[in-house]
Design a protein around this motif. Structure first.
Motif, PDB file in Angstrom:
ATOM      1  N   LEU A   8       0.849  -1.188   0.000  1.00 55.30           N
ATOM      2  CA  LEU A   8       0.000   0.000   0.000  1.00 55.30           C
ATOM      3  C   LEU A   8       0.885   1.239   0.000  1.00 55.30           C
ATOM      4  O   LEU A   8       2.023   1.209   0.474  1.00 55.30           O
ATOM      5  CB  LEU A   8      -0.921  -0.002   1.211  1.00 55.30           C
ATOM      6  CG  LEU A   8      -1.833  -1.222   1.349  1.00 55.30           C
ATOM      7  CD1 LEU A   8      -2.741  -1.065   2.559  1.00 55.30           C
ATOM      8  CD2 LEU A   8      -2.628  -1.470   0.095  1.00 55.30           C
ATOM      9  N   ASN A   9       0.341   2.327  -0.505  1.00 55.12           N
ATOM     10  CA  ASN A   9       1.089   3.570  -0.696  1.00 55.12           C
ATOM     11  C   ASN A   9       0.655   4.658   0.277  1.00 55.12           C
ATOM     12  O   ASN A   9      -0.421   4.565   0.890  1.00 55.12           O
ATOM     13  CB  ASN A   9       0.887   4.053  -2.134  1.00 55.12           C
ATOM     14  CG  ASN A   9       1.449   3.078  -3.131  1.00 55.12           C
ATOM     15  OD1 ASN A   9       2.621   2.727  -3.070  1.00 55.12           O
ATOM     16  ND2 ASN A   9       0.602   2.618  -4.048  1.00 55.12           N
ATOM     17  N   ASP A  12      -3.122   5.786   1.476  1.00 58.68           N
ATOM     18  CA  ASP A  12      -4.128   4.714   1.397  1.00 58.68           C
ATOM     19  C   ASP A  12      -4.741   4.464   2.770  1.00 58.68           C
ATOM     20  O   ASP A  12      -4.049   4.513   3.790  1.00 58.68           O
ATOM     21  CB  ASP A  12      -3.508   3.402   0.908  1.00 58.68           C
ATOM     22  CG  ASP A  12      -3.158   3.403  -0.572  1.00 58.68           C
ATOM     23  OD1 ASP A  12      -3.631   4.293  -1.301  1.00 58.68           O
ATOM     24  OD2 ASP A  12      -2.389   2.505  -0.988  1.00 58.68           O
ATOM     25  N   ASP A  13      -6.043   4.183   2.781  1.00 55.79           N
ATOM     26  CA  ASP A  13      -6.699   3.743   4.012  1.00 55.79           C
ATOM     27  C   ASP A  13      -6.501   2.236   4.123  1.00 55.79           C
ATOM     28  O   ASP A  13      -6.875   1.486   3.207  1.00 55.79           O
ATOM     29  CB  ASP A  13      -8.191   4.075   3.991  1.00 55.79           C
ATOM     30  CG  ASP A  13      -8.887   3.614   5.263  1.00 55.79           C
ATOM     31  OD1 ASP A  13      -8.853   4.369   6.251  1.00 55.79           O
ATOM     32  OD2 ASP A  13      -9.423   2.489   5.262  1.00 55.79           O
ATOM     33  N   ALA A  17      -8.331  -0.319   1.617  1.00 53.38           N
ATOM     34  CA  ALA A  17      -7.510  -0.930   0.568  1.00 53.38           C
ATOM     35  C   ALA A  17      -7.620  -2.450   0.601  1.00 53.38           C
ATOM     36  O   ALA A  17      -7.638  -3.099  -0.448  1.00 53.38           O
ATOM     37  CB  ALA A  17      -6.056  -0.505   0.727  1.00 53.38           C
ATOM     38  N   THR A  96      -4.400   5.581   8.107  1.00 52.76           N
ATOM     39  CA  THR A  96      -3.827   6.093   6.868  1.00 52.76           C
ATOM     40  C   THR A  96      -2.345   5.727   6.755  1.00 52.76           C
ATOM     41  O   THR A  96      -1.564   6.028   7.657  1.00 52.76           O
ATOM     42  CB  THR A  96      -3.988   7.625   6.806  1.00 52.76           C
ATOM     43  OG1 THR A  96      -5.364   7.949   6.976  1.00 52.76           O
ATOM     44  CG2 THR A  96      -3.486   8.176   5.489  1.00 52.76           C
ATOM     45  N   VAL A  97      -1.987   5.089   5.640  1.00 49.97           N
ATOM     46  CA  VAL A  97      -0.598   4.687   5.415  1.00 49.97           C
ATOM     47  C   VAL A  97       0.272   5.937   5.316  1.00 49.97           C
ATOM     48  O   VAL A  97      -0.062   6.892   4.616  1.00 49.97           O
ATOM     49  CB  VAL A  97      -0.475   3.832   4.126  1.00 49.97           C
ATOM     50  CG1 VAL A  97       0.979   3.540   3.801  1.00 49.97           C
ATOM     51  CG2 VAL A  97      -1.276   2.539   4.281  1.00 49.97           C
ATOM     52  N   THR A 100       4.518   3.275   3.754  1.00 50.14           N
ATOM     53  CA  THR A 100       4.212   2.017   3.075  1.00 50.14           C
ATOM     54  C   THR A 100       3.507   1.084   4.042  1.00 50.14           C
ATOM     55  O   THR A 100       3.580   1.263   5.259  1.00 50.14           O
ATOM     56  CB  THR A 100       5.493   1.337   2.527  1.00 50.14           C
ATOM     57  OG1 THR A 100       5.133   0.273   1.647  1.00 50.14           O
ATOM     58  CG2 THR A 100       6.354   0.773   3.644  1.00 50.14           C
TER      59      THR A 100
END
Length: 132
Positions: A8-9, A12-13, A17, A96-97, A100
């Motif tokens: 994940l970036n 992203d949630d 995600a 939140t990411v 990563t």
């Protein structure tokens, strides 16, 4: 079982995600085997509490595991803050990411997971069924 690594970036949630990954794959059952990474704040629901606590600031994901189903995810997480204090509980939307998140998912193509009301607990609980 089929293993799949997912990254994940930033922004992203986490929960959203993982729900999207299940839907995109068209899967009906999966386990999150492990997850590490970082969060920019989190929402975690502690045992026996109805609403999620809001954790602010940079957090490291120490552990992440759970089940994914079309009826919703059931995920547990432990995170540490900059002082090394650890908190854990149920992942709520709003994690939140930060940089990563690296997640290992085990897809179970021969299974279907549903969540059905359990009168003993009062909650929708996992019902795993083998596909015919």
């Amino acid at each position: 079982m089929e293993a799949h690594a997912l990254r994940l970036n930033p922004g992203d949630d986490l929960r959203g995600a993982l729900d999207a990954a299940l839907k995109q794959r068209g899967a009906e059952a999966a386990f999150v085997v492990s997850g590490i990474g970082s969060l920019l704040g989190a929402r975690i629901r502690y045992a026996g509490v109805e609403s999620a606590a809001v954790l602010e600031g940079d957090l490291e994901i120490l552990t992440l595991s759970g089940t994914l189903s079309p009826d919703g995810a059931h995920l547990h997480i432990s995170v540490s803050d900059a002082q090394g204090h650890v908190r854990g509980g149920h992942v709520a939307p709003g994690c939140t990411v930060r940089t990563t998140a690296e997640i290992l998912i085990a897809w179970l193509p021969e299974w279907r997971f549903t969540r059905e009301h359990d009168p003993a607990t009062g909650y929708p609980e996992l019902v795993p069924r083998a596909k015919p």
